[in-house]
Design an enzyme around this catalytic site. Structure first.
Site, PDB file in Angstrom:
ATOM      1  N   GLY A  98     -22.541  -5.161  -4.888  1.00 38.82           N
ATOM      2  CA  GLY A  98     -21.648  -6.310  -5.062  1.00 38.82           C
ATOM      3  C   GLY A  98     -21.192  -6.439  -6.503  1.00 38.82           C
ATOM      4  N   TYR A  99     -20.289  -5.577  -6.891  1.00 38.82           N
ATOM      5  CA  TYR A  99     -19.719  -5.640  -8.243  1.00 38.82           C
ATOM      6  C   TYR A  99     -18.302  -6.224  -8.207  1.00 38.82           C
ATOM      7  CZ  TYR A  99     -23.134  -2.682 -10.798  1.00 38.82           C
ATOM      8  OH  TYR A  99     -24.241  -2.176 -11.405  1.00 38.82           O
ATOM      9  N   SER A 100     -17.396  -5.505  -7.507  1.00 37.53           N
ATOM     10  CA  SER A 100     -15.971  -5.826  -7.588  1.00 37.53           C
ATOM     11  C   SER A 100     -15.638  -7.166  -6.942  1.00 37.53           C
ATOM     12  CB  SER A 100     -15.153  -4.742  -6.894  1.00 37.53           C
ATOM     13  OG  SER A 100     -15.498  -3.484  -7.396  1.00 37.53           O
ATOM     14  N   GLU A 137     -23.752   6.337 -10.762  1.00 35.84           N
ATOM     15  CA  GLU A 137     -22.754   6.352  -9.701  1.00 35.84           C
ATOM     16  C   GLU A 137     -21.765   7.483  -9.942  1.00 35.84           C
ATOM     17  OE1 GLU A 137     -20.590   2.677  -9.227  1.00 35.84           O
ATOM     18  OE2 GLU A 137     -19.440   3.449  -7.534  1.00 35.84           O
TER      19      GLU A 137
HETATM   20  C1  FAD Z   1     -13.128   2.818  -0.578  1.00 39.00           C
HETATM   21  C2  FAD Z   1     -13.633   1.936  -1.678  1.00 39.00           C
HETATM   22  C3  FAD Z   1     -14.972   1.587  -1.709  1.00 39.00           C
HETATM   23  C4  FAD Z   1     -15.446   0.739  -2.691  1.00 39.00           C
HETATM   24  N1  FAD Z   1     -16.753   0.332  -2.653  1.00 39.00           N
HETATM   25  C5  FAD Z   1     -17.184  -0.596  -3.531  1.00 39.00           C
HETATM   26  C6  FAD Z   1     -18.493  -1.153  -3.431  1.00 39.00           C
HETATM   27  O1  FAD Z   1     -19.269  -0.797  -2.541  1.00 39.00           O
HETATM   28  N2  FAD Z   1     -18.865  -2.108  -4.295  1.00 39.00           N
HETATM   29  C7  FAD Z   1     -18.042  -2.529  -5.300  1.00 39.00           C
HETATM   30  O2  FAD Z   1     -18.450  -3.386  -6.075  1.00 39.00           O
HETATM   31  N3  FAD Z   1     -16.787  -2.035  -5.431  1.00 39.00           N
HETATM   32  C8  FAD Z   1     -16.341  -1.091  -4.566  1.00 39.00           C
HETATM   33  N4  FAD Z   1     -15.054  -0.600  -4.667  1.00 39.00           N
HETATM   34  C9  FAD Z   1     -14.152  -1.180  -5.668  1.00 39.00           C
HETATM   35  C10 FAD Z   1     -13.756  -0.234  -6.777  1.00 39.00           C
HETATM   36  O3  FAD Z   1     -14.761  -0.092  -7.677  1.00 39.00           O
HETATM   37  C11 FAD Z   1     -12.442  -0.785  -7.381  1.00 39.00           C
HETATM   38  O4  FAD Z   1     -11.434  -0.564  -6.442  1.00 39.00           O
HETATM   39  C12 FAD Z   1     -12.093  -0.100  -8.672  1.00 39.00           C
HETATM   40  O5  FAD Z   1     -12.943  -0.513  -9.691  1.00 39.00           O
HETATM   41  C13 FAD Z   1     -10.650  -0.401  -9.096  1.00 39.00           C
HETATM   42  O6  FAD Z   1     -10.401  -1.764  -9.135  1.00 39.00           O
HETATM   43  P1  FAD Z   1      -9.153  -2.392  -8.395  1.00 39.00           P
HETATM   44  O7  FAD Z   1      -9.150  -1.895  -7.022  1.00 39.00           O
HETATM   45  O8  FAD Z   1      -9.197  -3.843  -8.601  1.00 39.00           O
HETATM   46  O9  FAD Z   1      -7.904  -1.778  -9.118  1.00 39.00           O
HETATM   47  P2  FAD Z   1      -7.256  -2.270 -10.495  1.00 39.00           P
HETATM   48  O10 FAD Z   1      -8.317  -2.437 -11.495  1.00 39.00           O
HETATM   49  O11 FAD Z   1      -6.355  -3.393 -10.234  1.00 39.00           O
HETATM   50  O12 FAD Z   1      -6.429  -0.983 -10.897  1.00 39.00           O
HETATM   51  C14 FAD Z   1      -5.125  -0.689 -10.406  1.00 39.00           C
HETATM   52  C15 FAD Z   1      -4.623   0.535 -11.134  1.00 39.00           C
HETATM   53  O13 FAD Z   1      -4.526   0.254 -12.522  1.00 39.00           O
HETATM   54  C16 FAD Z   1      -5.246   1.208 -13.273  1.00 39.00           C
HETATM   55  N5  FAD Z   1      -5.787   0.569 -14.479  1.00 39.00           N
HETATM   56  C17 FAD Z   1      -6.487  -0.585 -14.564  1.00 39.00           C
HETATM   57  N6  FAD Z   1      -6.805  -0.818 -15.831  1.00 39.00           N
HETATM   58  C18 FAD Z   1      -6.328   0.187 -16.570  1.00 39.00           C
HETATM   59  C19 FAD Z   1      -6.348   0.508 -17.967  1.00 39.00           C
HETATM   60  N7  FAD Z   1      -6.953  -0.267 -18.843  1.00 39.00           N
HETATM   61  N8  FAD Z   1      -5.741   1.660 -18.371  1.00 39.00           N
HETATM   62  C20 FAD Z   1      -5.129   2.469 -17.477  1.00 39.00           C
HETATM   63  N9  FAD Z   1      -5.085   2.210 -16.161  1.00 39.00           N
HETATM   64  C21 FAD Z   1      -5.667   1.085 -15.701  1.00 39.00           C
HETATM   65  C22 FAD Z   1      -6.314   1.685 -12.332  1.00 39.00           C
HETATM   66  O14 FAD Z   1      -6.808   2.948 -12.730  1.00 39.00           O
HETATM   67  C23 FAD Z   1      -5.571   1.729 -11.029  1.00 39.00           C
HETATM   68  O15 FAD Z   1      -4.820   2.904 -10.945  1.00 39.00           O
HETATM   69  C24 FAD Z   1     -14.569   0.268  -3.702  1.00 39.00           C
HETATM   70  C25 FAD Z   1     -13.230   0.656  -3.675  1.00 39.00           C
HETATM   71  C26 FAD Z   1     -12.749   1.482  -2.687  1.00 39.00           C
HETATM   72  C27 FAD Z   1     -11.302   1.858  -2.690  1.00 39.00           C
END
Ligand code: FAD
Lengths: 396, 386
Positions: A127-129, A246
């Site tokens: 439970g991070y995101s 991870e």
């Molecule tokens: C299938 C799947 C399983 C997952 N499982 C888990 C889980 O079990 N537990 C959990 O906690 N999370 C989980 N996640 C979440 C995952 O960690 C996040 O999706 C990830 O951290 C990206 O965050 P976001 O989706 O909010 O995208 P955003 O952070 O909104 O990013 C959107 C885009 O912007 C880019 N971006 C953002 N900031 C920057 C920057 N500073 N410089 C350049 N580019 C940037 C990103 O690389 C991406 O391309 C999962 C995600 C997926 C898709």
């Protein structure tokens, strides 16, 4: 310098291979090789088999009930099980929260949770995101306030993208315990029983119509204070410590070795102009380039292993980027190899061993291709990994 | 040279944009896709009313005589709206085959029914294992008294189960792989001896695998019966497939433009680290590359549409020139489409992975267009050989 395994390591490898030959159930293997979806009981069945042998947590130190494998042994184990087509070990407990509990947990947490993980009793989720906190994880808002008597945290907020939360017994969770100061401060690391009243798990589908993801809502969820790992407000340190683990898991080297073999098998059966696709010079070149990438990654992993300190450093970011891009390349080539039979989408064939349309190997390739777009997004997106390398390694 | 749209064509463009906005929102599209037939008869009737189903056919055949510009407008709109109705299968492919290979009676009957929205049709050209090579026809058409007996298997026939009539390639002479000896037959849905396996495709359409086991068809159902010789249909198949590929290129451009727009909007709205992610220069360059891919793809789609008309025309370019143009476009758009789809998902982060988001469906369609009527690898080889 020597790139060969020692006699001892080779003997270990033989032992692992013999074990796999005798114990890996054929139906599970087929599901993995054919990219079918595994259910909770599929993972549990395999993890029970490993636990019974003491190998579910083989790479853990002996004091925590592991086998105390060194990095090379752990690597061999991961490689061989993946190549053989064993289900992956769900990483959230074994590989992610366990190292944190070992390093920062109380004796009681070690006793209860490490035992639960090692014996395959507890399924964990991460439970991070949150909706507003993805790449910018430290901006997370889920609040934890101490109850009046100081015995519990009361949690309110929402997590999202929580993989397999619907199957989980426990969640390790980042919560905000203070909102003054830097946003990285004031985060705490809690271990939460998923059966606690006030937790709602809402499923949603990914673009391949699979259900692995969930939103998790917290409505006045009471978590005992003794379920906090380490100090209050220091959760960010533990969280980052964990993310390094991870990222190595997510490189998925063993899985890519298996997928390369699958790709070669598919290319040997699919035809182009009356010859196997594998003999088509254009396709053969793409295949060779993927194999070379795999060799380079393999050697980089070896270099990291032979120098590795306790927690993986920024080099984990290289492994994450190259490992995930390679996985995606392999899914792309397999889908291309399937030709027009990449198009049919048969949900029953996805969720069971039912026949799809066309050759058996083709059924899941497009769905897998789309599903695998995730690996460059989660675990810290590849853009974020590059930011880390730019800063921490290149000093930019 | 003139690469602009005239007023009528712009009007058509506007009318289609309005239709999508008013009647073909994402939820509506999803409902159509999940309906029993995988599309909406109501939308189909609207297409007929708008003249879309008559568009490419000659006026003598009851059509509107539309050309490259009209097809670009319609197919781009189909991409913009991610429209699931069987326009490609019915109008471009089956209609194109009938217009090119049919005798007067067949053109009259079938094209009239298509234009009026009364007939759904599809082509069954591709066979299992043929990998986009449409001369790989092992299906046989054996002459008997009064007609033919058809036996063989067809693979991934777009809208094959929904079609009232199928245009099927079958061999009256020669061996699989020979261009010579192939004829086209019109076979009715449910003909005895036909087994159809209907399924969804990953990009939201429908297709079918179809087995013909001793299916009897009267001689009158051979396209061009009485006008064209038996066994000479490959040139038509090749031209029809090229027109279809050109249409797919235009559709892909529509998908690209829409997907790029959605991605840009997301980049402007999504906040991380206290700013819109669109403020990160590294992501700006990615968006710029996506934009350039779409622009270049559009250029190639124009070229393909001009060189590969749906129906034969007096001023048609040589088959060689047509093949070069279409294959070049298909290679370019296959590659650009894959890149744009990947980047769109990546830039949406986790959101790009969800089934609830329109963009992920656009990304799926854009990716899978490459698998219809020849992928980039197939067309690269064909371009070199042309
Ligand atoms: C299938 C799947 C399983 C997952 N499982 C888990 C889980 O079990 N537990 C959990 O906690 N999370 C989980 N996640 C979440 C995952 O960690 C996040 O999706 C990830 O951290 C990206 O965050 P976001 O989706 O909010 O995208 P955003 O952070 O909104 O990013 C959107 C885009 O912007 C880019 N971006 C953002 N900031 C920057 C920057 N500073 N410089 C350049 N580019 C940037 C990103 O690389 C991406 O391309 C999962 C995600 C997926 C898709």
């Amino acid at each position: 310098m020597d790139v060969d395994y020692s006699a001892e390591a080779l003997a270990f490898r033989d032992e692992v291979c013999a074990f796999l030959r005798d114990n890996l159930p054929g139906d599970l293997r087929r599901k993995v090789i054919e990219h079918r979806h595994l259910k909770r009981e599929d993972y549990m069945r395999w993890q029970d088999i490993l636990a019974a042998r003491g190998w579910l947590a083989g790479h853990w130190p002996k004091e925590f009930g592991g086998q105390g494998w060194n990095h090379v042994q752990a690597h061999i184990f991961d490689d061989e099980t993946s190549v053989a087509g064993a289900p992956r070990v769900v990483p959230f407990g074994i590989n992610m929260v366990a190292p944190v509990i070992m390093a920062f947990g109380t004796p009681r947490q070690k006793e209860v949770y490490l035992t639960g993980i090692r014996t395959n009793k507890h399924w964990w989720c991460q439970g991070y995101s949150e909706p507003g906190a993805g790449s910018d994880l430290a901006s997370l808002k889920t609040r934890a306030e101490l109850s009046g008597d100081g015995t519990h945290y009361v949690i309110n907020g929402q997590k999202t993208w929580t993989t397999m939360a619907h199957w989980a017994d426990m969640m390790f969770c980042l919560v905000r315990t203070a909102s003054d100061g830097r946003k990285q401060e004031g985060i705490s690391f809690l271990l939460i029983d998923m059966k606690t009243p006030g937790i709602t798990v809402r499923p949603f589908l990914t673009l391949d119509e699979d259900h692995s993801l969930n939103d998790v809502f917290f409505d006045n969820v009471r978590v005992p204070v003794e379920n906090r790992v380490g100090e209050e407000g220091k959760g960010w340190t533990y969280a980052k410590f964990l993310l390094g683990f991870e990222r190595t898991v997510v490189a998925g080297l063993g899985g890519s070795k298996r997928e390369l073999a699958t790709l070669k098998r598919i290319a040997a059966t699919e035809m182009r102009n009356g010859r196997p696709l594998a003999e088509d010079p254009r396709f053969a070149a793409k295949l060779a380039l993927a194999e070379i990438e795999l060799m380079a990654l393999d050697m980089t992993v070896m270099r990291v292993l032979s120098s590795r300190s306790k927690s993986p450093g920024p080099e984990a970011s290289i492994l994450k980027i190259k490992g995930t891009v390679l996985q995606q390349t392999l899914t792309e080539l397999m889908m291309e190899a399937a030709g027009p039979y990449a198009l049919p989408f048969v949900p029953e064939a996805q969720d069971s061993l039912a026949d799809g349309v066309g050759p058996a190997h083709a059924a899941q390739l497009a769905a897998t291709y789309f599903n695998w777009r995730k690996v460059s997004i989660f675990g810290g997106s590849n853009e974020i990994q590059k930011n880390i390398i730019a800063k921490a390694v290149l000093g930019l | 040279m003139d690469l602009s749209f005239n007023d009528d064509q712009k009007q058509l463009q506007d009318a289609l944009a309005k239709f999508i906005e008013r009647d073909y929102g994402f939820d509506r599209r999803r409902a159509h896709q999940l309906a029993a037939e995988g599309f909406s008869r109501e939308a189909w009737t609207q297409f007929a009313d708008m003249g879309l189903l008559a568009l490419p056919f000659a006026e003598a055949d009851g059509g509107l005589g539309g050309g490259a510009a009209e097809m670009l407008v319609v197919m781009t709109a189909i991409g913009n709206g991610l429209i699931v109705e069987p326009y490609l299968a019915t109008v471009v492919l089956a209609g194109g085959a009938i217009a090119r290979a049919g005798n007067a009676a067949q053109r009259q009957e079938l094209l009239g029914a298509i234009a009026g929205g009364r007939l759904i049709a599809a082509v069954a050209f591709e066979e299992p294992g043929a990998r986009y090579d449409l001369a790989q026809v092992a299906t046989t058409a054996t002459k008997n008294a009064g007609g033919y007996v058809i036996s063989g298997n067809k693979a991934v026939v777009l809208h094959g189960a929904q079609a009232d009539r199928l245009v099927v390639s079958a061999r009256t002479a020669g061996a699989a792989g020979d261009a010579k000896g192939i004829s086209l037959f019109v076979i009715e849905r449910g003909a005895p001896g036909m087994a159809v396996r209907d399924y969804r495709t990953i990009d939201g359409l429908r297709a079918a695998d179809i087995a013909f086991d001793g299916v009897r068809v009267p001689a009158a159902n051979r396209l061009g019966n009485g006008e064209f010789e038996e066994g000479g249909a490959f040139a038509v198949i090749d031209a029809v497939a090229d027109a279809g590929a050109a249409a797919l290129c235009a559709e892909a451009v529509g998908v690209m433009e829409s997907l790029n727009r959605q991605t840009l909007e997301y980049m402007k709205g999504r906040q991380q680290f206290g700013q819109p992610i669109g403020a990160f220069q590294v992501l700006q360059h990615r968006a710029v590359d996506m934009f350039i891919h779409a622009e270049q793809s559009k250029s190639m789609a124009y070229l393909a549409a001009i060189k590969a008309p749906v129906v034969d025309r007096a001023d048609a370019t040589s088959a060689k020139e047509r093949r070069r143009a279409v294959s070049a476009a298909k290679v370019h758009i296959g590659n650009s489409g894959r890149v744009i789809a990947q980047e769109a998902i990546q830039l949406h982060g986790g959101m790009g992975m969800t089934n609830e988001l329109a963009a992920s469906h656009y990304a799926k369609r854009l990716t899978m267009i490459d698998f219809v009527l020849g992928d980039s690898a197939h067309h690269l080889a064909r371009f070199e050989a042309a």
